[in-house]
Design a protein around this motif. Structure first.
Motif, PDB file in Angstrom:
ATOM      1  N   LEU A   1       0.830  -1.210   0.000  1.00 20.20           N
ATOM      2  CA  LEU A   1       0.000   0.000   0.000  1.00 20.20           C
ATOM      3  C   LEU A   1       0.862   1.257   0.000  1.00 20.20           C
ATOM      4  O   LEU A   1       0.526   2.247  -0.668  1.00 20.20           O
ATOM      5  CB  LEU A   1      -0.925  -0.002   1.214  1.00 20.20           C
ATOM      6  N   ARG A   2       1.969   1.199   0.728  1.00 21.58           N
ATOM      7  CA  ARG A   2       2.861   2.365   0.768  1.00 21.58           C
ATOM      8  C   ARG A   2       3.506   2.631  -0.588  1.00 21.58           C
ATOM      9  O   ARG A   2       3.814   3.772  -0.939  1.00 21.58           O
ATOM     10  CB  ARG A   2       3.929   2.144   1.836  1.00 21.58           C
ATOM     11  N   ASP A   3       3.695   1.562  -1.379  1.00 20.52           N
ATOM     12  CA  ASP A   3       4.365   1.707  -2.676  1.00 20.52           C
ATOM     13  C   ASP A   3       3.398   1.960  -3.833  1.00 20.52           C
ATOM     14  O   ASP A   3       3.841   2.167  -4.961  1.00 20.52           O
ATOM     15  CB  ASP A   3       5.180   0.450  -2.990  1.00 20.52           C
ATOM     16  N   MET A   4       2.087   1.938  -3.562  1.00 18.89           N
ATOM     17  CA  MET A   4       1.107   2.081  -4.654  1.00 18.89           C
ATOM     18  C   MET A   4       1.227   3.417  -5.376  1.00 18.89           C
ATOM     19  O   MET A   4       1.027   3.499  -6.587  1.00 18.89           O
ATOM     20  CB  MET A   4      -0.318   1.897  -4.124  1.00 18.89           C
ATOM     21  N   ASP A   5       1.573   4.473  -4.647  1.00 17.20           N
ATOM     22  CA  ASP A   5       1.656   5.797  -5.263  1.00 17.20           C
ATOM     23  C   ASP A   5       2.857   5.922  -6.191  1.00 17.20           C
ATOM     24  O   ASP A   5       2.794   6.585  -7.234  1.00 17.20           O
ATOM     25  CB  ASP A   5       1.729   6.882  -4.188  1.00 17.20           C
ATOM     26  N   SER A   6       3.963   5.276  -5.835  1.00 14.29           N
ATOM     27  CA  SER A   6       5.186   5.406  -6.628  1.00 14.29           C
ATOM     28  C   SER A   6       5.326   4.320  -7.701  1.00 14.29           C
ATOM     29  O   SER A   6       6.006   4.521  -8.703  1.00 14.29           O
ATOM     30  CB  SER A   6       6.412   5.379  -5.709  1.00 14.29           C
ATOM     31  N   GLN A   7       4.677   3.177  -7.486  1.00 13.99           N
ATOM     32  CA  GLN A   7       4.769   2.059  -8.436  1.00 13.99           C
ATOM     33  C   GLN A   7       3.403   1.857  -9.098  1.00 13.99           C
ATOM     34  O   GLN A   7       2.500   1.265  -8.499  1.00 13.99           O
ATOM     35  CB  GLN A   7       5.220   0.775  -7.725  1.00 13.99           C
ATOM     36  N   LYS A   8       3.251   2.354 -10.314  1.00 12.48           N
ATOM     37  CA  LYS A   8       1.948   2.388 -10.957  1.00 12.48           C
ATOM     38  C   LYS A   8       1.391   0.994 -11.268  1.00 12.48           C
ATOM     39  O   LYS A   8       0.183   0.816 -11.407  1.00 12.48           O
ATOM     40  CB  LYS A   8       2.036   3.201 -12.257  1.00 12.48           C
ATOM     41  N   PHE A   9       2.274  -0.014 -11.359  1.00  8.29           N
ATOM     42  CA  PHE A   9       1.780  -1.363 -11.674  1.00  8.29           C
ATOM     43  C   PHE A   9       1.077  -2.000 -10.471  1.00  8.29           C
ATOM     44  O   PHE A   9       0.373  -3.005 -10.609  1.00  8.29           O
ATOM     45  CB  PHE A   9       2.930  -2.263 -12.136  1.00  8.29           C
ATOM     46  N   LEU A  10       1.246  -1.401  -9.286  1.00 11.51           N
ATOM     47  CA  LEU A  10       0.631  -1.964  -8.073  1.00 11.51           C
ATOM     48  C   LEU A  10      -0.831  -1.527  -7.974  1.00 11.51           C
ATOM     49  O   LEU A  10      -1.203  -0.663  -7.179  1.00 11.51           O
ATOM     50  CB  LEU A  10       1.409  -1.537  -6.836  1.00 11.51           C
ATOM     51  N   THR A  11      -1.668  -2.117  -8.799  1.00 14.89           N
ATOM     52  CA  THR A  11      -3.107  -1.876  -8.728  1.00 14.89           C
ATOM     53  C   THR A  11      -3.730  -2.840  -7.725  1.00 14.89           C
ATOM     54  O   THR A  11      -3.081  -3.788  -7.262  1.00 14.89           O
ATOM     55  CB  THR A  11      -3.744  -2.091 -10.106  1.00 14.89           C
ATOM     56  N   GLU A  12      -5.001  -2.627  -7.407  1.00 16.38           N
ATOM     57  CA  GLU A  12      -5.684  -3.535  -6.479  1.00 16.38           C
ATOM     58  C   GLU A  12      -5.713  -4.952  -7.044  1.00 16.38           C
ATOM     59  O   GLU A  12      -5.482  -5.927  -6.311  1.00 16.38           O
ATOM     60  CB  GLU A  12      -7.107  -3.039  -6.213  1.00 16.38           C
ATOM     61  N   ASP A  13      -6.012  -5.067  -8.321  1.00 22.48           N
ATOM     62  CA  ASP A  13      -6.073  -6.401  -8.936  1.00 22.48           C
ATOM     63  C   ASP A  13      -4.720  -7.098  -8.865  1.00 22.48           C
ATOM     64  O   ASP A  13      -4.646  -8.302  -8.585  1.00 22.48           O
ATOM     65  CB  ASP A  13      -6.518  -6.293 -10.400  1.00 22.48           C
ATOM     66  N   TYR A  14      -3.655  -6.347  -9.114  1.00 23.01           N
ATOM     67  CA  TYR A  14      -2.313  -6.940  -9.092  1.00 23.01           C
ATOM     68  C   TYR A  14      -1.961  -7.412  -7.684  1.00 23.01           C
ATOM     69  O   TYR A  14      -1.423  -8.513  -7.505  1.00 23.01           O
ATOM     70  CB  TYR A  14      -1.283  -5.912  -9.576  1.00 23.01           C
ATOM     71  N   ILE A  15      -2.265  -6.593  -6.680  1.00 20.33           N
ATOM     72  CA  ILE A  15      -1.922  -6.951  -5.302  1.00 20.33           C
ATOM     73  C   ILE A  15      -2.697  -8.172  -4.849  1.00 20.33           C
ATOM     74  O   ILE A  15      -2.147  -9.070  -4.200  1.00 20.33           O
ATOM     75  CB  ILE A  15      -2.186  -5.751  -4.362  1.00 20.33           C
ATOM     76  N   VAL A  16      -3.983  -8.242  -5.197  1.00 21.72           N
ATOM     77  CA  VAL A  16      -4.785  -9.415  -4.829  1.00 21.72           C
ATOM     78  C   VAL A  16      -4.212 -10.673  -5.470  1.00 21.72           C
ATOM     79  O   VAL A  16      -4.075 -11.714  -4.821  1.00 21.72           O
ATOM     80  CB  VAL A  16      -6.255  -9.218  -5.250  1.00 21.72           C
ATOM     81  N   GLN A  17      -3.863 -10.573  -6.758  1.00  9.65           N
ATOM     82  CA  GLN A  17      -3.302 -11.732  -7.446  1.00  9.65           C
ATOM     83  C   GLN A  17      -1.948 -12.120  -6.850  1.00  9.65           C
ATOM     84  O   GLN A  17      -1.631 -13.303  -6.716  1.00  9.65           O
ATOM     85  CB  GLN A  17      -3.147 -11.421  -8.938  1.00  9.65           C
ATOM     86  N   MET A  18      -1.161 -11.128  -6.467  1.00  6.50           N
ATOM     87  CA  MET A  18       0.148 -11.396  -5.873  1.00  6.50           C
ATOM     88  C   MET A  18      -0.006 -12.096  -4.526  1.00  6.50           C
ATOM     89  O   MET A  18       0.708 -13.062  -4.221  1.00  6.50           O
ATOM     90  CB  MET A  18       0.918 -10.090  -5.710  1.00  6.50           C
ATOM     91  N   MET A  19      -0.931 -11.624  -3.697  1.00  2.00           N
ATOM     92  CA  MET A  19      -1.151 -12.230  -2.388  1.00  2.00           C
ATOM     93  C   MET A  19      -1.638 -13.666  -2.543  1.00  2.00           C
ATOM     94  O   MET A  19      -1.210 -14.567  -1.820  1.00  2.00           O
ATOM     95  CB  MET A  19      -2.157 -11.395  -1.591  1.00  2.00           C
ATOM     96  N   PHE A  20      -2.544 -13.866  -3.491  1.00  2.52           N
ATOM     97  CA  PHE A  20      -3.036 -15.219  -3.741  1.00  2.52           C
ATOM     98  C   PHE A  20      -1.896 -16.113  -4.216  1.00  2.52           C
ATOM     99  O   PHE A  20      -1.763 -17.262  -3.759  1.00  2.52           O
ATOM    100  CB  PHE A  20      -4.143 -15.181  -4.803  1.00  2.52           C
ATOM    101  N   GLY A  21      -1.061 -15.591  -5.108  1.00  3.36           N
ATOM    102  CA  GLY A  21       0.049 -16.384  -5.644  1.00  3.36           C
ATOM    103  C   GLY A  21       1.053 -16.775  -4.573  1.00  3.36           C
ATOM    104  O   GLY A  21       1.541 -17.905  -4.545  1.00  3.36           O
ATOM    105  N   LEU A  22       1.349 -15.841  -3.659  1.00  5.83           N
ATOM    106  CA  LEU A  22       2.307 -16.135  -2.599  1.00  5.83           C
ATOM    107  C   LEU A  22       1.768 -17.217  -1.658  1.00  5.83           C
ATOM    108  O   LEU A  22       2.509 -18.111  -1.229  1.00  5.83           O
ATOM    109  CB  LEU A  22       2.630 -14.867  -1.808  1.00  5.83           C
ATOM    110  N   LEU A  23       0.488 -17.150  -1.341  1.00  4.95           N
ATOM    111  CA  LEU A  23      -0.097 -18.192  -0.493  1.00  4.95           C
ATOM    112  C   LEU A  23      -0.143 -19.529  -1.215  1.00  4.95           C
ATOM    113  O   LEU A  23       0.030 -20.585  -0.611  1.00  4.95           O
ATOM    114  CB  LEU A  23      -1.500 -17.792  -0.046  1.00  4.95           C
ATOM    115  N   PHE A  24      -0.371 -19.479  -2.519  1.00  7.37           N
ATOM    116  CA  PHE A  24      -0.400 -20.720  -3.295  1.00  7.37           C
ATOM    117  C   PHE A  24       0.975 -21.388  -3.287  1.00  7.37           C
ATOM    118  O   PHE A  24       1.077 -22.612  -3.158  1.00  7.37           O
ATOM    119  CB  PHE A  24      -0.829 -20.427  -4.736  1.00  7.37           C
TER     120      PHE A  24
END
Length: 288
Positions: free
Chosen positions: A85-108
């Motif tokens: 969340l802290r990096d969302m402003d500076s890193q444009k690729f960090l959208t909500e959809d991307y973060i959700v997919q990333m969190m799911f992928g890490l747990l997988f």
């Protein structure tokens, strides 16, 4: 255990009040992942898709609540969501959809590949006591350099685990936990007189590379010391348990750190005795 641990690192306690047990959900997800892709009620694939949707929706709810509270300082240590969340402003690729997919992928990743690698590590260390002995020496040395034996491992401690990381590489090479990597051909690709048409999916079988005798001497043997020479010669390019290049798994470094930390606790706090599985089975049956 690995899923519950990872969930705490990613979400802190945000999933404790979820309407399901996250580790149970991922266990069922993995079981349905390798099923026939028939999306009909009652099939494993259908159940897998429902679980995928349910878990992602819960993660999205957690993320939205965190975004709403982002102006307030959360108590306790920061977790992965806080960093993202802290990096969302500076890193444009960090959208909500991307973060959700990333969190799911890490747990997988933690739900199947790490636990499988740990199980294989136990087996190989039992079968090769000389490897275990060197692991113990390395980790005892780390403890001797600490003023407080109860102090947590530091990043420098982790980076000093030279032989441990060689052991992890060798387990990953033999295990081939991910059966293959998928890529899509962006254009026609000529290969040995054949053509892979643009748009076709290519599967890279990692075992064909990791167990190739042209790349690894005596490829079926468990030999962590081989990595000392491989890494110094740059031969690690033939090793891709987490993928390769820009498409490498986001959980690659997390997996290595988790495995190294687990092995540290294992060899410094526990000692085991090998029991013949045939004898164990006989004794167990006698008690029934």
């Amino acid at each position: 255990m690995t899923v519950d641990f990872a969930a705490k690192q990613i979400f802190s306690g945000d999933l404790e009040n979820a309407p399901f047990n996250i580790s149970d959900m991922f266990r069922d997800l993995v079981e349905g992942l390798m099923s026939f892709p028939i999306n009909l009620p009652g099939t494993s694939h259908h159940k897998c898709l429902k679980i995928h949707k349910k878990v992602r929706e819960t993660m999205r709810d957690v993320l939205k609540k965190r975004i709403e509270l982002s102006t307030k300082k959360r108590e306790g240590e920061e977790d992965l969501v806080d960093h993202l969340l802290r990096d969302m402003d500076s890193q444009k690729f960090l959208t909500e959809d991307y973060i959700v997919q990333m969190m799911f992928g890490l747990l997988f990743v933690t739900s199947d590949s790490i636990s499988t690698t740990l199980a294989l590590s136990f087996k190989l260390l039992v079968e090769h006591p000389h490897v275990l002995e060197e692991l113990i020496v390395e980790h005892d040395s780390i403890l001797k350099n600490k003023d407080n034996l109860d102090a947590p491992l530091t990043w420098n401690d982790y980076k000093s685990m030279t032989f441990t990381l060689q052991v992890i590489n060798e387990v990953l090479r033999l295990g081939n936990i991910a059966p293959g990597l998928f890529r899509r051909a962006l254009k026609d690709i000529p290969v040995n007189g054949y053509t892979i048409p643009a748009g076709w999916v290519i599967m890279i079988a990692t075992a064909a590379l990791h167990l190739n005798s042209d790349q690894f001497e005596d490829p079926l043997s468990f030999n962590p010391w081989r990595w000392k020479e491989i890494q110094s010669s740059g031969g690690a390019k033939n090793f891709m348990p987490f993928g390769y290049g820009m498409k490498q798994c986001a959980g690659a470094e997390y997996s290595r750190v988790f495995l190294a930390t687990f092995l540290h606790v294992l060899v410094t706090r526990y000692r085991g005795t090998y029991i013949d599985p045939t004898t164990l089975g006989a004794n167990y049956l006698d008690t029934l």
